[in-house]
Scaffold this motif. Structure first.
Motif, PDB file in Angstrom:
ATOM      1  N   ASP A 273     -52.823  18.939 -61.710  1.00 47.80           N
ATOM      2  CA  ASP A 273     -51.676  18.325 -61.052  1.00 47.80           C
ATOM      3  C   ASP A 273     -50.335  18.806 -61.593  1.00 47.80           C
ATOM      4  N   LEU A 274     -50.340  19.614 -62.648  1.00 46.42           N
ATOM      5  CA  LEU A 274     -49.085  20.122 -63.201  1.00 46.42           C
ATOM      6  C   LEU A 274     -48.558  21.335 -62.435  1.00 46.42           C
TER       7      LEU A 274
ATOM      8  N   CYS B 141     -48.134  24.825 -81.293  1.00 49.10           N
ATOM      9  CA  CYS B 141     -47.636  23.451 -81.300  1.00 49.10           C
ATOM     10  C   CYS B 141     -47.699  22.880 -79.881  1.00 49.10           C
ATOM     11  N   LEU B 142     -47.224  23.641 -78.922  1.00 48.24           N
ATOM     12  CA  LEU B 142     -47.254  23.205 -77.526  1.00 48.24           C
ATOM     13  C   LEU B 142     -48.680  23.064 -77.009  1.00 48.24           C
ATOM     14  N   LYS B 143     -49.565  23.947 -77.437  1.00 52.21           N
ATOM     15  CA  LYS B 143     -50.969  23.872 -77.006  1.00 52.21           C
ATOM     16  C   LYS B 143     -51.575  22.530 -77.390  1.00 52.21           C
ATOM     17  N   TYR B 144     -51.337  22.098 -78.614  1.00 50.43           N
ATOM     18  CA  TYR B 144     -51.908  20.826 -79.048  1.00 50.43           C
ATOM     19  C   TYR B 144     -51.255  19.642 -78.351  1.00 50.43           C
ATOM     20  N   MET B 145     -50.009  19.779 -77.962  1.00 49.64           N
ATOM     21  CA  MET B 145     -49.372  18.725 -77.173  1.00 49.64           C
ATOM     22  C   MET B 145     -49.935  18.722 -75.751  1.00 49.64           C
ATOM     23  N   PHE B 146     -50.200  19.900 -75.219  1.00 49.96           N
ATOM     24  CA  PHE B 146     -50.730  20.029 -73.863  1.00 49.96           C
ATOM     25  C   PHE B 146     -52.072  19.308 -73.749  1.00 49.96           C
ATOM     26  N   ARG B 147     -52.901  19.463 -74.752  1.00 49.21           N
ATOM     27  CA  ARG B 147     -54.241  18.878 -74.690  1.00 49.21           C
ATOM     28  C   ARG B 147     -54.319  17.540 -75.421  1.00 49.21           C
ATOM     29  N   LEU B 148     -53.203  16.882 -75.575  1.00 51.15           N
ATOM     30  CA  LEU B 148     -53.081  15.658 -76.355  1.00 51.15           C
ATOM     31  C   LEU B 148     -54.223  14.676 -76.104  1.00 51.15           C
TER      32      LEU B 148
ATOM     33  N   MET C 284     -41.282  23.396 -66.769  1.00 50.25           N
ATOM     34  CA  MET C 284     -42.666  23.177 -67.205  1.00 50.25           C
ATOM     35  C   MET C 284     -42.729  22.082 -68.267  1.00 50.25           C
ATOM     36  N   LEU C 285     -41.824  22.132 -69.240  1.00 53.10           N
ATOM     37  CA  LEU C 285     -41.815  21.126 -70.300  1.00 53.10           C
ATOM     38  C   LEU C 285     -41.539  19.743 -69.738  1.00 53.10           C
ATOM     39  N   ARG C 286     -40.618  19.637 -68.806  1.00 56.97           N
ATOM     40  CA  ARG C 286     -40.325  18.333 -68.178  1.00 56.97           C
ATOM     41  C   ARG C 286     -41.562  17.801 -67.452  1.00 56.97           C
ATOM     42  N   THR C 287     -42.237  18.678 -66.740  1.00 56.66           N
ATOM     43  CA  THR C 287     -43.449  18.275 -66.024  1.00 56.66           C
ATOM     44  C   THR C 287     -44.518  17.800 -66.996  1.00 56.66           C
ATOM     45  N   LEU C 288     -44.694  18.504 -68.093  1.00 54.49           N
ATOM     46  CA  LEU C 288     -45.686  18.123 -69.089  1.00 54.49           C
ATOM     47  C   LEU C 288     -45.341  16.777 -69.716  1.00 54.49           C
ATOM     48  N   ILE C 289     -44.067  16.559 -70.042  1.00 60.87           N
ATOM     49  CA  ILE C 289     -43.642  15.292 -70.630  1.00 60.87           C
ATOM     50  C   ILE C 289     -43.876  14.132 -69.671  1.00 60.87           C
ATOM     51  N   GLN C 290     -43.563  14.330 -68.408  1.00 58.91           N
ATOM     52  CA  GLN C 290     -43.747  13.274 -67.415  1.00 58.91           C
ATOM     53  C   GLN C 290     -45.220  12.978 -67.174  1.00 58.91           C
ATOM     54  N   HIS C 291     -46.073  13.976 -67.389  1.00 62.04           N
ATOM     55  CA  HIS C 291     -47.512  13.793 -67.191  1.00 62.04           C
ATOM     56  C   HIS C 291     -48.089  12.811 -68.197  1.00 62.04           C
ATOM     57  N   ASP C 292     -47.623  12.877 -69.423  1.00 60.00           N
ATOM     58  CA  ASP C 292     -48.143  11.996 -70.475  1.00 60.00           C
ATOM     59  C   ASP C 292     -47.355  10.719 -70.509  1.00 60.00           C
TER      60      ASP C 292
END
Length: 88
Positions: free
Chosen positions: A13-14, A32-39, A80-88
């Motif tokens: 959905d991202l 660092c971002l990878k581990y946040m992505f798969r939080l 992309m970062l905004r989308t990822l933040i809103q996803h979590d």
């Protein structure tokens, strides 16, 4: 499940995959971002946050900036970062 690109790196959905974001950064910042992505996708959130913090500190100690490698990628990367933040 794809063992080289599991579902937790492809949050459909991202509109982009983890690699699309992380390859824009230095190694440590990208990890660092990878581990946040798969939080919430693999292991525990606590473990993933700990690993993200470890890479963030390593990036900082090496003088790596939290900026995409190529200046032309900045607007799309911010999206992309905004989308990822809103996803979590």
């Amino acid at each position: 499940m794809d063992m080289f690109n599991p579902d937790y790196y492809r949050l459909n959905d991202l509109g982009f995959e983890c690699i699309d974001l992380t390859e824009r950064y230095s190694f440590n910042v990208g990890n660092c971002l990878k581990y946040m992505f798969r939080l919430h996708g693999k292991n525990t959130a606590h473990e993933n946050l700990g690993k993200a913090r470890w890479y963030a500190r390593r990036a900082q100690s090496h003088g790596e900036r939290f900026r995409p490698i190529h200046e032309t990628d900045i607007p799309e990367t911010i999206g992309m970062l905004r989308t990822l933040i809103q996803h979590d």
